[in-house]
Write an enzyme that holds these catalytic residues in place. Structure first.
Site, short mmCIF file in Angstrom:
data_model
loop_
_atom_site.label_atom_id
_atom_site.label_comp_id
_atom_site.label_asym_id
_atom_site.label_seq_id
_atom_site.Cartn_x
_atom_site.Cartn_y
_atom_site.Cartn_z
N PRO A 1 65.52 -32.07 78.04
CA PRO A 1 64.45 -33.02 78.37
C PRO A 1 63.41 -33.06 77.27
O PRO A 1 62.97 -32.04 76.75
CB PRO A 1 63.88 -32.43 79.67
CG PRO A 1 65.01 -31.66 80.26
CD PRO A 1 65.75 -31.09 79.10
N GLU A 2 63.01 -34.28 76.90
CA GLU A 2 62.03 -34.48 75.85
C GLU A 2 60.72 -34.94 76.46
O GLU A 2 60.54 -34.92 77.67
CB GLU A 2 62.59 -35.48 74.82
CG GLU A 2 63.91 -35.02 74.21
CD GLU A 2 64.51 -36.04 73.25
OE1 GLU A 2 63.76 -36.88 72.70
OE2 GLU A 2 65.73 -35.98 73.02
N LYS B 1 56.74 -30.03 75.36
CA LYS B 1 57.85 -30.11 76.30
C LYS B 1 57.67 -29.15 77.48
O LYS B 1 58.62 -28.87 78.21
CB LYS B 1 59.18 -29.80 75.59
CG LYS B 1 59.55 -30.82 74.52
CD LYS B 1 60.89 -30.48 73.89
CE LYS B 1 61.24 -31.46 72.77
NZ LYS B 1 62.56 -31.15 72.15
N ARG C 1 72.21 -31.53 64.13
CA ARG C 1 71.89 -32.46 65.21
C ARG C 1 72.50 -33.82 64.94
O ARG C 1 72.45 -34.32 63.82
CB ARG C 1 70.37 -32.62 65.38
CG ARG C 1 69.61 -31.32 65.55
CD ARG C 1 69.93 -30.64 66.87
NE ARG C 1 69.57 -31.45 68.01
CZ ARG C 1 68.34 -31.48 68.54
NH1 ARG C 1 67.36 -30.75 68.01
NH2 ARG C 1 68.11 -32.21 69.61
#
Length: 296
Positions: free
Chosen positions: A2-3, A59, A286
């Site tokens: 989750p960002e 976050k 990434r």
């Protein structure tokens, strides 16, 4: 993971639903990984605390708490295994004081508001019973999430908030940095809360390739990126975030911003602007998605 938009969505939902409620008792599961503080310290901090508000810092979900002047150790939890108990028992604990409960969701964490009769999921690591009769439950199958507490509002994170920073500060963050701009956007010491999804989407809207060296990007282009980051994040918050993998909000509902993704997760699909197939590359481990025609 989750960002910022997902964490902001959860925090807003929680503050609407549990602000003003009081944590009466706490159960912590046997797995040690989710706990950044000793279990007894977490329980002592939470039990008897009034939830003043719930916010986001980077976050992290941050519960702002006020402690009541008298504490009582709990001896049971509705027929379940007894919670970890504090060492105090009906004694004065001093004047009302501030504290914080900090939750990092990791990759698969969920913070849910439930009724007591809701089935407890297998990977539930913490349950806080509220005075209203409801429960706050922390569920995390992969156990990368973390629970911690802080006293006197001392919790801080590094980096600047991307929704609060001004243009001059934003430009200065990337000046002289030789790393790819995508890596710089993901550096939480610079901008806190921006992750893979929203970095890709922001770079697409700004017309900048993810491999571009940050220091080589002009001020004009960085101004476009600044505007894109803020617009993308605000749009995602409005739509409840992106439901990728396990993400749901505080009520167990999915977000809808994944339906608006222009490049993220669309490898090989036509660009929404020019129809060129979206490419996927790997930068510092990434995945990065971009349009080879629209982004320079």
């Amino acid at each position: 993971m989750p960002e910022l938009p997902e964490v902001e969505t959860i925090a807003r939902g929680l503050t609407n639903r549990v602000s003003g409620d009081v944590i009466e008792s706490v159960w912590l599961g046997p797995k040690p990984e989710p706990l950044k503080n000793p279990a007894v310290q977490i329980v002592e901090t939470l039990e008897g605390a009034r939830i003043e508000s719930v916010g986001r810092m980077g976050k992290h979900i941050v519960f702002e708490l006020n402690k009541t002047p008298v504490g009582r150790a709990r001896t049971g939890f509705g027929g379940r295994a007894a919670p970890v108990k504090s060492r105090r028992s009906d004694r004065e604990v001093g004047p009302t004081s501030r504290a914080q409960w900090i939750v990092h969701l990791g990759m698969t964490g969920q913070m849910l508001v439930c009724s007591p009769d809701t089935q407890i999921e297998k990977h539930t690591h913490a349950i806080a019973r509220l005075k209203s009769g409801r429960e706050l439950r922390f569920v995390d199958p992969r156990r990368f999430g973390r629970l911690s507490v802080a006293s006197n509002g001392d919790f801080q994170t590094v980096g600047v908030e991307p929704l609060d920073v001004d243009l001059e500060r934003f430009v200065a963050l990337f000046r002289g940095r030789k790393t790819p701009i995508k890596s710089a956007l993901l550096n939480q010491k610079l901008l806190r809360g921006v992750g893979n999804i929203y970095a890709d989407e922001s770079l697409f809207r700004a017309g900048i390739r993810p491999r571009r060296r940050a220091s080589a990007i002009s001020r004009q282009q960085l101004a476009k990126l600044f505007a894109a980051v803020q617009k993308v994040l605000r749009e995602a918050i409005k739509l409840g975030g992106s439901s990728i993998s396990d993400y749901v909000d505080a009520e167990g509902e999915e977000g809808f911003f994944q339906l608006k993704h222009r490049v993220y997760g669309r490898e090989g699909e036509p660009c929404v602007v020019c129809k060129t197939p979206i490419k996927r590359i790997v930068i510092a481990g990434r995945s990065s998605h971009y349009c080879p025609k629209c982004q320079k």
